[in-house]
Design an enzyme around this catalytic site. Structure first.
Site, PDB file in Angstrom:
ATOM      1  N   ARG A  47     -22.935  50.034 102.420  1.00 42.04           N
ATOM      2  CA  ARG A  47     -21.991  50.282 103.502  1.00 42.04           C
ATOM      3  C   ARG A  47     -22.489  49.749 104.843  1.00 42.04           C
ATOM      4  O   ARG A  47     -21.722  49.162 105.616  1.00 42.04           O
ATOM      5  CB  ARG A  47     -21.690  51.778 103.608  1.00 42.04           C
ATOM      6  N   LYS A  68     -17.998  43.188 127.442  1.00 46.41           N
ATOM      7  CA  LYS A  68     -17.122  44.179 126.796  1.00 46.41           C
ATOM      8  C   LYS A  68     -17.407  44.195 125.296  1.00 46.41           C
ATOM      9  O   LYS A  68     -16.583  43.819 124.466  1.00 46.41           O
ATOM     10  CB  LYS A  68     -15.661  43.857 127.083  1.00 46.41           C
ATOM     11  N   LYS A  79     -18.414  41.386 141.674  1.00 47.54           N
ATOM     12  CA  LYS A  79     -17.041  41.702 141.307  1.00 47.54           C
ATOM     13  C   LYS A  79     -16.337  42.462 142.431  1.00 47.54           C
ATOM     14  O   LYS A  79     -16.916  42.742 143.481  1.00 47.54           O
ATOM     15  CB  LYS A  79     -17.024  42.479 139.989  1.00 47.54           C
ATOM     16  N   GLU A 123     -16.290  37.041 142.009  1.00 47.98           N
ATOM     17  CA  GLU A 123     -14.904  37.205 141.578  1.00 47.98           C
ATOM     18  C   GLU A 123     -13.969  37.076 142.769  1.00 47.98           C
ATOM     19  O   GLU A 123     -14.198  37.676 143.814  1.00 47.98           O
ATOM     20  CB  GLU A 123     -14.750  38.576 140.920  1.00 47.98           C
ATOM     21  N   ASP A 142      -9.737  35.534 139.087  1.00 50.29           N
ATOM     22  CA  ASP A 142      -9.370  36.717 138.316  1.00 50.29           C
ATOM     23  C   ASP A 142      -7.861  36.932 138.254  1.00 50.29           C
ATOM     24  O   ASP A 142      -7.197  37.032 139.286  1.00 50.29           O
ATOM     25  CB  ASP A 142     -10.044  37.955 138.929  1.00 50.29           C
TER      26      ASP A 142
END
Length: 274
Positions: A95, A130, A162, A192, A213
Site C-alpha cells: 500500500r 502548493k 508577494k 509579484e 499575477d
C-alpha cells in the site's frame, strides 16, 4: 535519499503500526512471493525507484527489478517492475509503495499535459510551493519527470516578494530595496505585481523577475511589452489547461501552475501476485 527514506519510514509506521495482523494471521513466515506492478491506465511514470525503496527498507533481500524508467509514457497493461522475496514483506509494503507511486505518476502525467499544451511557445512551465505537506521533494521531482521545471523549493532558496510582503513593507520599491540590501547577491529577486503601475515600480527598483499575477492575456501581453526584456516574466494565478496556451502565447518566460501539485489525480496501478 535521506529525505525520501524519512518519508517512506513515516508512511510505513503509519500503515503497519504494531504489525500487519491480516498477513500475520494468513501467511506462513518465509513463504516465497513474486509480484508485478502493472499499469491500469496510460500515464507518465515517476517514482519507480521510490516504490522499490519501500520494499528494500522493509527487507534488503527483496528483489526489485524495474522494467520502465521514470519519465517514460506507459500504457495500460504494461508491467512497470517485478518483485520477489518474502510474501509477507511484499504484502506489508504494497500500500505504501502504491500510494507514493500513484501520486507521483499523477503529478508527472498532469505536468506532461500542461507542457504539451504550450509546445511551440517560449514559455516554460514551473511548479509552486502548493505541494502536499511532507511530500514536496517527491512531487517536485515528478514535475521534472513530466517535463516541467521547479520554481523555488522552499522559503529559504529564493526571494519572492508577494502581495502581503508588499503591504507589510509599504510598497513594491521599498520591499525590493530592502531585499536587495539584505539577501545574498547569489539570489535573484522576484516580485509579484497586479497591474501595470506595479510593473513600472518593479522595473524602477530593478527586480530580476516580475510575476504578473492573475492578469488576462491582453494585460499580460502589454506587461511583457512594457518590461521589454529588462526582467524575466512569470505569469501566475488560476492557470488551467484550457487557458495555459493563450497565456504562453503572450510571450511570458515562465508560467507557474499550482495545479501541478495540488489538483493532480493519482493514477491506477496494481501490485499483482503471480
Amino acid at each position: 535519499m535521506f529525505e525520501i527514506d524519512r518519508i517512506i519510514q513515516n508512511a510505513l509506521q503509519e500503515d503497519i503500526g504494531l504489525g500487519d495482523v491480516t498477513t500475520m494471521a494468513t501467511v506462513q513466515p518465509g513463504t516465497p512471493g513474486r509480484a508485478e506492478l502493472v499499469a491500469k491506465e496510460d500515464f507518465v511514470l515517476s517514482g519507480i525507484d521510490v516504490a522499490g525503496r519501500v520494499f528494500h527498507l522493509l527487507d534488503p533481500k527483496i528483489a526489485f527489478e524495474k522494467i520502465m524508467e521514470d519519465g517514460r509514457a506507459v500504457s495500460r497493461g504494461q508491467v512497470l517492475a517485478w518483485l520477489k522475496g518474502d510474501a509477507a514483506v511484499l504484502l506489508q509494503g504494497e500500500r505504501v509503495a502504491l500510494n507514493l507511486l500513484q501520486r507521483m505518476c499523477g503529478v508527472a502525467t498532469l505536468t506532461a499535459q500542461f507542457v504539451k499544451a504550450v509546445e511551440g511557445t517560449s514559455a516554460t512551465l514551473v511548479d509552486t510551493r502548493k505541494t502536499t505537506p511532507g511530500l514536496r521533494v517527491l512531487e517536485k521531482y515528478s514535475v521534472r519527470m513530466g517535463g516541467g521545471r521547479n520554481h523555488r523549493t522552499s522559503l529559504y532558496d529564493g526571494v519572492l516578494i508577494k502581495e502581503n510582503h508588499i503591504a507589510a513593507a509599504g510598497g513594491v520599491e521599498v520591499a525590493i530595496e530592502r531585499a536587495r540590501a539584505r539577501v545574498p547577491h547569489t539570489l535573484k529577486i522576484e516580485v509579484e505585481t497586479r497591474d501595470l503601475d506595479e510593473v513600472r515600480e518593479a522595473l524602477a527598483a530593478r527586480a530580476d523577475i516580475i510575476l504578473l499575477d492573475n492578469m488576462g492575456p491582453d494585460a499580460l501581453r502589454e506587461a511583457v511589452q512594457l518590461i521589454g526584456g529588462r526582467a524575466l516574466t512569470e505569469a501566475s494565478g488560476g492557470v488551467i489547461l484550457k487557458t495555459v496556451r493563450a497565456i504562453a502565447e503572450t510571450g511570458v518566460d515562465f508560467i507557474s501552475v499550482g495545479a501541478l501539485t495540488h489538483s493532480f489525480r493519482a493514477v491506477d496501478i496494481s501490485m499483482l501476485f503471480q
